[in-house]
Design a protein around this motif. Structure first.
Motif: not given
Length: 210
Positions: A150, A154, A121
């Motif tokens: 992402e 994530t 991040w």
């Protein structure tokens, strides 16, 4: 509650990535940013109120505000057309904070996978800083691929695995996430060339004629 919010963070990152690739307008992406931004402000507030003074739980919840404010800001700018420089500099603050949360997650919480995720991040929000504060507009498509990737790597996938009871924090899983994150960073620019929306043809101009 934080895990549910993470699920929708994945969704909004994918949509914002598609926006940077030119397939969705900022105004079109604004509603989801506002919805998820509001959720990411309400959720940590709830978690902090009911943390019973536990510093570890409060610290984990506190980081969510950075994302809530980011998405609210993206949504507001998408509707109003306000410039993004302020959001770009805020993204640099988020990136620096994310490094701190990565260390906290690894050292204090003992969560190795989310230590890696926080670092990823940090990379993404640094890219937002380059794009919006320093006006590196040529990076937008590559950052779009990075954001969408992402969003899945994530946020959406980890949240789904946690909710399903299939999540396992381990060195192996942390290494897999780190390797996939580095791979995503490496392929973002090449992939963006084929995923970017074609430039609109001016009215009255035949396709293929310049």
């Amino acid at each position: 509650m934080g895990t549910v919010g993470l699920l929708y963070v994945g969704a909004v990152l994918v949509v914002n990535g598609v926006m940077l690739l030119g397939h969705v307008s900022p105004r079109g992406a604004a509603p989801l940013n506002l919805f998820v931004g509001a959720l990411q402000v309400v959720a940590p507030t709830y978690l902090i109120v009911f943390a019973a003074g536990d510093p570890a739980r409060i610290a984990l919840a506190a980081g969510l505000y950075f994302f809530g404010f980011t998405y609210l800001w993206v949504g507001i700018n998408g509707i109003t057309g306000w410039p993004n420089e302020g959001l770009g500099w805020f993204s640099l603050v988020v990136a620096v904070a994310a490094v701190g949360f990565a260390v906290h997650s690894w050292v204090e919480v003992g969560d190795r996978v989310f230590g890696v995720i926080w670092l990823l991040w940090a990379v993404l929000w640094t890219a937002f800083f380059l794009l919006m504060a320093l006006h590196r507009d040529h990076l937008a498509p590559a950052i779009g691929v990075l954001a969408a990737g992402e969003g899945l790597l994530t946020a959406f996938v980890p949240a789904f695995l946690i909710l399903a009871g299939w999540w396992d924090d381990s060195w192996a899983q942390a290494l897999v996430v780190a390797a996939l994150g580095l791979l995503l960073l490496g392929v973002s620019a090449p992939l963006s060339r084929s995923l970017t929306a074609p430039a609109p043809v001016p009215s009255g101009t035949a396709p293929g004629v310049h």
